[in-house]
Motif scaffolding. Structure first.
Motif, mmCIF file in Angstrom:
data_model
loop_
_atom_site.group_PDB
_atom_site.id
_atom_site.type_symbol
_atom_site.label_atom_id
_atom_site.label_comp_id
_atom_site.label_asym_id
_atom_site.label_seq_id
_atom_site.Cartn_x
_atom_site.Cartn_y
_atom_site.Cartn_z
ATOM 1 N N ASP A 109 27.919 -14.276 -20.784
ATOM 2 C CA ASP A 109 26.730 -15.013 -21.044
ATOM 3 C C ASP A 109 26.381 -15.779 -19.811
ATOM 4 O O ASP A 109 27.152 -15.770 -18.611
ATOM 5 C CB ASP A 109 26.891 -15.891 -22.000
ATOM 6 C CG ASP A 109 28.383 -16.436 -22.172
ATOM 7 O OD1 ASP A 109 28.872 -17.078 -23.223
ATOM 8 O OD2 ASP A 109 28.913 -16.724 -21.066
ATOM 9 N N TYR A 110 25.556 -16.555 -19.631
ATOM 10 C CA TYR A 110 24.981 -17.430 -18.604
ATOM 11 C C TYR A 110 24.427 -16.450 -17.471
ATOM 12 O O TYR A 110 25.247 -16.577 -16.193
ATOM 13 C CB TYR A 110 26.155 -18.352 -18.114
ATOM 14 C CG TYR A 110 26.066 -19.625 -19.149
ATOM 15 C CD1 TYR A 110 27.588 -19.639 -20.128
ATOM 16 C CD2 TYR A 110 25.392 -20.252 -19.720
ATOM 17 C CE1 TYR A 110 27.971 -20.536 -20.870
ATOM 18 C CE2 TYR A 110 25.546 -21.182 -21.039
ATOM 19 C CZ TYR A 110 26.665 -21.144 -21.338
ATOM 20 O OH TYR A 110 26.926 -22.095 -22.349
ATOM 21 N N TRP A 111 23.701 -15.629 -17.370
ATOM 22 C CA TRP A 111 23.273 -15.003 -16.381
ATOM 23 C C TRP A 111 22.337 -15.635 -15.315
ATOM 24 O O TRP A 111 21.732 -16.508 -15.790
ATOM 25 C CB TRP A 111 22.394 -13.798 -16.884
ATOM 26 C CG TRP A 111 23.368 -12.901 -17.932
ATOM 27 C CD1 TRP A 111 23.433 -13.096 -19.098
ATOM 28 C CD2 TRP A 111 23.970 -11.612 -17.489
ATOM 29 N NE1 TRP A 111 24.181 -12.123 -19.623
ATOM 30 C CE2 TRP A 111 24.609 -11.181 -18.714
ATOM 31 C CE3 TRP A 111 23.878 -10.878 -16.503
ATOM 32 C CZ2 TRP A 111 25.039 -10.008 -18.847
ATOM 33 C CZ3 TRP A 111 24.864 -9.704 -16.556
ATOM 34 C CH2 TRP A 111 25.421 -9.208 -17.759
ATOM 35 N N GLY A 112 22.574 -15.122 -14.176
ATOM 36 C CA GLY A 112 21.478 -15.610 -13.031
ATOM 37 C C GLY A 112 20.209 -14.850 -13.181
ATOM 38 O O GLY A 112 20.015 -14.079 -13.822
ATOM 39 N N GLN A 113 19.316 -14.994 -11.986
ATOM 40 C CA GLN A 113 18.086 -14.692 -12.233
ATOM 41 C C GLN A 113 17.796 -13.128 -11.337
ATOM 42 O O GLN A 113 17.139 -12.524 -11.548
ATOM 43 C CB GLN A 113 17.080 -15.735 -11.347
ATOM 44 C CG GLN A 113 16.879 -15.499 -10.160
ATOM 45 C CD GLN A 113 18.162 -16.007 -9.285
ATOM 46 O OE1 GLN A 113 18.978 -16.682 -9.847
ATOM 47 N NE2 GLN A 113 18.381 -15.847 -7.937
ATOM 48 N N GLY A 114 19.180 -12.978 -10.673
ATOM 49 C CA GLY A 114 19.307 -11.678 -9.993
ATOM 50 C C GLY A 114 18.821 -11.804 -8.542
ATOM 51 O O GLY A 114 17.911 -12.447 -8.281
ATOM 52 N N THR A 115 19.321 -10.808 -7.669
ATOM 53 C CA THR A 115 18.796 -10.819 -6.368
ATOM 54 C C THR A 115 18.735 -9.165 -6.055
ATOM 55 O O THR A 115 19.538 -8.573 -6.485
ATOM 56 C CB THR A 115 19.700 -11.379 -5.336
ATOM 57 O OG1 THR A 115 19.203 -11.235 -3.885
ATOM 58 C CG2 THR A 115 21.138 -10.829 -5.199
ATOM 59 N N GLN A 116 17.575 -8.817 -5.478
ATOM 60 C CA GLN A 116 17.214 -7.550 -5.257
ATOM 61 C C GLN A 116 18.102 -6.914 -4.027
ATOM 62 O O GLN A 116 18.064 -7.475 -2.790
ATOM 63 C CB GLN A 116 15.765 -7.217 -4.821
ATOM 64 C CG GLN A 116 15.477 -6.006 -4.414
ATOM 65 C CD GLN A 116 15.433 -4.921 -5.872
ATOM 66 O OE1 GLN A 116 15.029 -5.248 -6.859
ATOM 67 N NE2 GLN A 116 16.242 -3.594 -5.424
ATOM 68 N N VAL A 117 18.774 -5.848 -4.094
ATOM 69 C CA VAL A 117 19.417 -5.013 -3.096
ATOM 70 C C VAL A 117 18.415 -3.594 -2.804
ATOM 71 O O VAL A 117 18.318 -3.049 -3.826
ATOM 72 C CB VAL A 117 20.603 -4.990 -3.020
ATOM 73 C CG1 VAL A 117 21.418 -3.949 -2.527
ATOM 74 C CG2 VAL A 117 21.282 -6.248 -3.244
ATOM 75 N N THR A 118 18.056 -3.462 -1.687
ATOM 76 C CA THR A 118 17.548 -2.131 -1.244
ATOM 77 C C THR A 118 18.215 -1.472 -0.187
ATOM 78 O O THR A 118 18.433 -2.044 0.803
ATOM 79 C CB THR A 118 15.787 -2.267 -0.982
ATOM 80 O OG1 THR A 118 15.587 -2.954 -2.142
ATOM 81 C CG2 THR A 118 15.369 -1.028 -0.795
#
Length: 121
Positions: A109-118
Motif C-alpha cells: 500500500d501507499y504507492w508513489g505516482q511513478g517515474t517513467q523509464v524508457t
C-alpha cells in the motif's frame, strides 16, 4: 499515512544504467519493507524487487535478477533501484510501494505516482 515520491527516471540506451529513488515521508519508514513495481504500456503492473525493513534481505523478479539492485537508507527515508544492463523490455512506469505485514500475510500500500523509464537503442 505515508507519502512516496519517485524520481530518477528518464531515457537510457540499451545496456545503459539508471538509478531510481523513492523518498518516503513519515517517522516509521524503518518499520516496514519497501518494493518496486513497474507497469509497461498495455500491461499489468508487475513486481520488480523488494527489501526488508533493515535492508539486509532482498528479493528480485527473475527478469531483473543480476541486473537490478534495490537498497535503502533509513537515515534518509530513501529507497533506491539501481538498474544496469537495461533492455528495451525494461521500459515502463516504475512505482515504489510500502510492504507491510498484516497478520500472516503481506500487502502493498501507499504507492508513489511513478517515474517513467524508457530504454531505447
Amino acid at each position: 499515512q505515508v507519502q512516496l515520491v519517485e524520481s530518477g527516471g528518464g531515457l537510457a540506451q540499451t545496456g545503459g544504467s539508471l538509478r531510481l529513488s523513492c523518498a518516503a515521508s513519515g517517522r516509521t519508514f524503518s518499520s516496514y519493507g519497501m518494493a518496486w513495481f513497474r507497469q509497461a504500456s498495455g500491461k499489468e503492473r508487475e513486481f520488480v524487487a523488494r527489501i526488508n525493513r533493515n535492508g539486509d534481505s532482498t528479493y528480485y523478479a527473475d527478469s531483473v535478477k543480476g541486473r537490478f539492485t534495490i537498497s535503502r537508507d533509513n537515515s534518509k527515508n530513501m529507497v533506491y533501484l539501481q538498474m544496469n544492463s537495461l533492455k528495451s523490455e525494461d521500459t515502463a512506469v516504475y512505482y515504489c510501494a510500502v510492504r507491510r505485514q498484516v497478520g500472516l500475510t503481506f500487502q502493498y500500500d501507499y504507492w508513489g505516482q511513478g517515474t517513467q523509464v524508457t530504454v531505447s537503442s
